[in-house]
Enzyme design. Structure first.
Site, PDB file in Angstrom:
ATOM      1  N   ARG A 152       0.797  -1.223   0.000  1.00 31.95           N
ATOM      2  CA  ARG A 152       0.000   0.000   0.000  1.00 31.95           C
ATOM      3  C   ARG A 152       0.830   1.273   0.000  1.00 31.95           C
ATOM      4  NH1 ARG A 152      -2.687  -3.912   1.796  1.00 31.95           N
ATOM      5  NH2 ARG A 152      -0.685  -4.363   2.743  1.00 31.95           N
ATOM      6  N   THR A 153       1.783   1.342   0.901  1.00 33.72           N
ATOM      7  CA  THR A 153       2.462   2.631   1.088  1.00 33.72           C
ATOM      8  C   THR A 153       3.255   3.009  -0.154  1.00 33.72           C
ATOM      9  OG1 THR A 153       2.625   2.040   3.415  1.00 33.72           O
ATOM     10  CG2 THR A 153       3.886   3.959   2.685  1.00 33.72           C
TER      11      THR A 153
ATOM     12  N   LYS B 230      26.474  -2.825  -1.533  1.00 33.32           N
ATOM     13  CA  LYS B 230      27.937  -2.602  -1.530  1.00 33.32           C
ATOM     14  C   LYS B 230      28.373  -1.860  -0.279  1.00 33.32           C
ATOM     15  CE  LYS B 230      27.415  -1.816  -6.479  1.00 33.32           C
ATOM     16  NZ  LYS B 230      27.313  -0.704  -7.442  1.00 33.32           N
TER      17      LYS B 230
ATOM     18  N   ARG C 180      11.172   4.063   3.353  1.00 27.83           N
ATOM     19  CA  ARG C 180      10.800   3.080   4.388  1.00 27.83           C
ATOM     20  C   ARG C 180      12.046   2.283   4.725  1.00 27.83           C
ATOM     21  NH1 ARG C 180       5.757  -1.034   4.599  1.00 27.83           N
ATOM     22  NH2 ARG C 180       4.796   0.935   5.182  1.00 27.83           N
TER      23      ARG C 180
ATOM     24  N   HIS D 290       4.813   5.984  11.445  1.00 27.16           N
ATOM     25  CA  HIS D 290       4.317   5.817  10.073  1.00 27.16           C
ATOM     26  C   HIS D 290       3.332   6.970   9.835  1.00 27.16           C
ATOM     27  CE1 HIS D 290       3.143   4.122   6.356  1.00 27.16           C
ATOM     28  NE2 HIS D 290       2.850   2.885   6.731  1.00 27.16           N
TER      29      HIS D 290
HETATM   30  N1   CP Z   1      -0.236   0.024   5.839  1.00 26.57           N
HETATM   31  C1   CP Z   1       0.965  -0.246   5.296  1.00 26.57           C
HETATM   32  O1   CP Z   1       2.000   0.347   5.670  1.00 26.57           O
HETATM   33  O2   CP Z   1       0.944  -1.237   4.353  1.00 26.57           O
HETATM   34  P1   CP Z   1       2.193  -1.719   3.506  1.00 26.57           P
HETATM   35  O3   CP Z   1       3.168  -2.360   4.472  1.00 26.57           O
HETATM   36  O4   CP Z   1       1.657  -2.684   2.500  1.00 26.57           O
HETATM   37  O5   CP Z   1       2.825  -0.518   2.886  1.00 26.57           O
END
Ligand code: CP
Length: 320
Positions: A53-54, A82, A103, A131
């Site tokens: 999703r993110t 590396k 991320r 998040h």
């Molecule tokens: N909600 C969320 O962070 O989903 P993903 O890990 O799929 O990005």
């Protein structure tokens, strides 16, 4: 917000968060008008950890605003293998793009990225820490369901220790105030003390901790379910013992208020039975949609592109 990085939601004022909610609402109703807002812009998605999703919603958001996207999904094909540091990666990528979404499995990685980058950096999840853009999606979903994001009793259930979405959401809701938190978890996955401290420091918010989902569900306006995250455990036996502690099914939903909203950041494993998806109180796929809209609002704001026709000081149509 122009040029601003977002590592936690503390990087945005409450007024700016409300403006982002309004912008996302506007974007949803004016898809064609905003389709060239970010023409010529480039987003980098640097994902050192899996995501559906993110990453896809960050990318779709920029594409739907007319911009382009580069990046990696998994660092194994980048120069990270590396030994390149996060700082050097960000100093490099800053030369290519207008905004970065990152991320990383380590807490604090997004802060390191922000310090090295010369363009805005948006935290797309750093370990068990924060998040913030998931929280923006959560707030949009609360507001669309209730017309407000305060004066609610919100149950958070599951992995409250490692659940970064939980930590971000509590942080944000405490800033708006008037929320009663019901923290539902096994003892081993209780909320960290620094998150509890945040609630205690907010005069209009309160919390109770319980292990009993069935006993608590009847008093909730919102039930925010979370996955027990296998990837955060050091010991697989502990994960196997705890993973199915809570399963929300029709029987438990029968104990809930008729207008309770069920949220979940997804992905889910077993913690919400598929039968609940057809219940009108299930709001988790609305959250997914709101995630894209909020990322459209945020990306356009931090790169400084104005949404055609949007007036940021227009009267708010819904209450906080
Ligand atoms: N909600 C969320 O962070 O989903 P993903 O890990 O799929 O990005």
């Amino acid at each position: 917000m122009v040029g601003r990085s977002v590592v936690t939601l503390d990087d945005l004022s409450t007024t700016e968060i409300l403006d982002l909610l309004d912008k996302a609402h506007y974007i949803d109703g004016h898809r064609r008008q905003v389709a060239h807002t970010c023409d010529g812009r480039v987003l980098a998605t640097l994902f050192y950890e899996p995501s559906t999703r993110t990453r896809l919603s960050f990318e779709t958001a920029m594409l739907r605003l007319g911009g382009k996207v580069i990046g990696f999904a998994g660092a194994q094909l980048s120069s990270v293998t590396k030994g390149e540091s996060i700082s050097d990666t960000l100093k490099t990528v800053s030369n290519y793009v207008d905004v970065v979404a990152i991320r990383h499995p380590k807490e604090g990685a997004a802060l390191v990225a922000r310090q090295a980058a010369s363009v805005p950096v948006i935290n797309a999840g750093d370990g068990g820490h924060m998040h913030p853009t998931q929280t923006l999606a959560d707030l949009a979903t609360l507001r669309s369901r209730f017309g407000r994001i305060t004066d609610l009793t919100i149950g958070l259930c599951g992995d409250l220790t490692f659940g970064r979405t939980v930590h971000s959401l509590i942080e944000a809701l405490c800033r708006f105030g008037n929320v009663r938190f019901v923290l539902i978890s096994p003892d081993e996955l209780a909320c960290p003390q620094y998150v509890l401290d945040r609630i205690e420091a907010t005069p209009t918010c309160s919390y109770v901790e319980t292990r009993d989902l069935a006993g608590a569900i009847g008093g909730l306006d919102v039930l925010y379910m979370t996955r027990v995250q296998k990837e955060r455990f050091f010991n697989e036996d502990d994960y196997l013992r705890l993973r199915d502690t809570y399963i929300l099914d029709e029987a438990k939903m029968a104990l809930a208020k008729p207008d309770m909203a069920v949220l979940h950041p997804l992905p889910r494993v077993n913690e919400i039975a598929v039968e609940v998806d057809d219940d009108p109180r299930a709001a988790y796929f609305e959250q997914v949609r709101n995630g894209m809209l909020m990322r459209m609002a945020l990306e356009s704001s931090v790169v400084g592109d104005t949404l055609p026709g949007y007036e940021s000081n227009e009267p708010r149509k819904v209450r906080v």
